[in-house]
Design an enzyme around this catalytic site. Sequence first.
Site, PDB file in Angstrom:
ATOM      1  N   LYS A  68       0.852  -1.196   0.000  1.00 16.31           N
ATOM      2  CA  LYS A  68       0.000   0.000   0.000  1.00 16.31           C
ATOM      3  C   LYS A  68       0.878   1.232   0.000  1.00 16.31           C
ATOM      4  O   LYS A  68       1.869   1.297   0.721  1.00 16.31           O
ATOM      5  CB  LYS A  68      -0.854  -0.017   1.280  1.00 16.31           C
ATOM      6  CG  LYS A  68      -1.830   1.129   1.403  1.00 16.31           C
ATOM      7  CD  LYS A  68      -3.145   0.821   0.718  1.00 16.31           C
ATOM      8  CE  LYS A  68      -4.034   2.037   0.568  1.00 16.31           C
ATOM      9  NZ  LYS A  68      -3.672   2.883  -0.607  1.00 16.31           N
ATOM     10  N   LYS A 104       5.028   2.001  -3.196  1.00 15.28           N
ATOM     11  CA  LYS A 104       5.000   3.417  -3.597  1.00 15.28           C
ATOM     12  C   LYS A 104       5.196   3.514  -5.091  1.00 15.28           C
ATOM     13  O   LYS A 104       5.776   2.617  -5.710  1.00 15.28           O
ATOM     14  CB  LYS A 104       6.130   4.189  -2.910  1.00 15.28           C
ATOM     15  CG  LYS A 104       5.864   5.671  -2.816  1.00 15.28           C
ATOM     16  CD  LYS A 104       4.927   5.958  -1.652  1.00 15.28           C
ATOM     17  CE  LYS A 104       4.707   7.420  -1.403  1.00 15.28           C
ATOM     18  NZ  LYS A 104       4.133   7.643  -0.065  1.00 15.28           N
ATOM     19  N   THR A 188      -4.621  12.932   6.712  1.00 16.79           N
ATOM     20  CA  THR A 188      -3.209  13.021   7.087  1.00 16.79           C
ATOM     21  C   THR A 188      -3.044  14.108   8.159  1.00 16.79           C
ATOM     22  O   THR A 188      -2.385  13.906   9.190  1.00 16.79           O
ATOM     23  CB  THR A 188      -2.327  13.333   5.864  1.00 16.79           C
ATOM     24  OG1 THR A 188      -2.635  12.377   4.848  1.00 16.79           O
ATOM     25  CG2 THR A 188      -0.849  13.261   6.201  1.00 16.79           C
ATOM     26  N   ASN A 219      -1.812  19.705   0.847  1.00 14.68           N
ATOM     27  CA  ASN A 219      -2.979  19.106   1.506  1.00 14.68           C
ATOM     28  C   ASN A 219      -2.744  18.953   3.011  1.00 14.68           C
ATOM     29  O   ASN A 219      -3.503  19.476   3.833  1.00 14.68           O
ATOM     30  CB  ASN A 219      -3.293  17.750   0.832  1.00 14.68           C
ATOM     31  CG  ASN A 219      -4.289  16.916   1.610  1.00 14.68           C
ATOM     32  OD1 ASN A 219      -3.958  16.354   2.650  1.00 14.68           O
ATOM     33  ND2 ASN A 219      -5.520  16.851   1.153  1.00 14.68           N
ATOM     34  N   SER A 356      -7.152   5.557   4.144  1.00 10.33           N
ATOM     35  CA  SER A 356      -7.114   4.767   2.903  1.00 10.33           C
ATOM     36  C   SER A 356      -7.557   3.330   3.184  1.00 10.33           C
ATOM     37  O   SER A 356      -8.288   2.715   2.403  1.00 10.33           O
ATOM     38  CB  SER A 356      -5.698   4.732   2.321  1.00 10.33           C
ATOM     39  OG  SER A 356      -5.446   5.861   1.527  1.00 10.33           O
TER      40      SER A 356
HETATM   41  N1  GLU Z   1       0.925   8.992   0.352  1.00 16.37           N
HETATM   42  C1  GLU Z   1       0.445   8.808   1.673  1.00 16.37           C
HETATM   43  C2  GLU Z   1       1.565   8.368   2.588  1.00 16.37           C
HETATM   44  O1  GLU Z   1       2.712   8.586   2.316  1.00 16.37           O
HETATM   45  C3  GLU Z   1      -0.798   7.922   1.730  1.00 16.37           C
HETATM   46  C4  GLU Z   1      -0.610   6.510   1.269  1.00 16.37           C
HETATM   47  C5  GLU Z   1      -1.911   5.726   1.188  1.00 16.37           C
HETATM   48  O2  GLU Z   1      -2.954   6.258   1.525  1.00 16.37           O
HETATM   49  O3  GLU Z   1      -1.839   4.576   0.751  1.00 16.37           O
HETATM   50  O4  GLU Z   1       1.332   7.844   3.655  1.00 16.37           O
END
Ligand code: GLU
Length: 428
Positions: A68, A104, A188, A219, A356
């Site tokens: 994820k 990622k 977040t 954001n 998420s």
């Molecule tokens: N990009 C965000 C992070 O670094 C969210 C990742 C997600 O929701 O999977 O945690």
Amino acid sequence: MGDSLFADASIRLENAIQHTSLSDDALERLKYPKSALKVSVPVRMDDGSLKIFPGYRVRHDDTRGPTKGGIRFHPNVSIDEVQSLAFWMTFKCAVLDLPYGGGKGGVTVNPKELSPMELERLSRGYIRGIADFIGPDRDIPAPDVYTNARIMGWMMDEFSEIQRSIQPAVITGKPLSMGGSRGRETATAMGAFHVIQTVMKRDRKEPKETTVAIQGFGNAGSILAGLLFDEGYRIVAVSDSRGAVYREEGLHIPSVRQVKNSTRELKAVYCKGSVCEAEEHETISNEELLELDVDIIVPAALENQITGENASRIKARDIYEVANGPTTSEADAILADSGKRVFPDILTNAGGVTVSYFEWVQNREGWYWTESMVNERLRDRMIEETEKVLAVAGEKEIPLRTAAYVHALRRIETATEDRGTRRYFSGR
Ligand code: GLU
């Protein structure tokens, strides 16, 4: 591995490992990503020319579940950066006890130079490139730097076209109309807010006596600034990629956000309705912001902001990492020596991936939660895991980052043991 971001990320693992009973085999595997895909994404530009953009998707570890993590569109995206971000996701998901490993993705592009339709074609092209690599039970992307709900919607639509069936659970952070979750946009920032509040309560500190500087007004940074402002904190400085505004008496964050949203400009303002007046302030650089004499600094932009070079000049006692990887391991050592507390990214910014997870659950169940259900569950989980990390740090007398890794590694260790012997014999 050389002097890279990923090598630096691995140092955190080395620091934590001595405090766990993880086997050498499991440690060795965590030092390498499970798989990495590089694609070239061709995009027909509005002027008829064809441009090729490099894209990546990395799956770091899937011991605890499907991988994820977000997708970043930024000119500095490289395989080194993407695999470091995937690595951090493995530990972030374990800290929050989400049933995921870490992944990622990213595309090396300056999205500000693309038209909306070019951006849509790039987003769809990237998904065509990685479609065999992702899936609701395999690897689940989400937004990250310079990607948002609209882009997630295009990506989900493209994946569903390829699969010839609607697949909302393949990606999170989608628009509400396509199976997104209420509360994902603010998640977040809210997660970070709960971490800060938990620590403030323990320390018996009052928001109104606490000064804060926030680097990054995307954001996470801008929403967090709003939440802290509403709670009574004095936000004396905020910045975007062009620089920072500083005002000792504190900034009126709702007005700053209003102007930034409508003009893209960061200004120290006070608005009454749509009439905004400039407030007396200083303009300073992003580097100067981090060195301000405040109680709390919040790096909420990009990695490598607090380094061996500037760490000794940081005055704030508390650093809350809302960006991924803003502090290098060299800086960590200097900050620890001078009694600073670094609340690490893998805890502080984990609210995003937590909601998420809630979105993915809702997609699979087909039953959608109210905003208060999402926010309550987020709050409970953030507070619970923050307290656990604080407890590990206290028991073992180790820095908070190491404590967060120890906490995560214990969960990864249990999952590794429960999986049995396959990995011992095949290495897979
Ligand atoms: N990009 C965000 C992070 O670094 C969210 C990742 C997600 O929701 O999977 O945690």
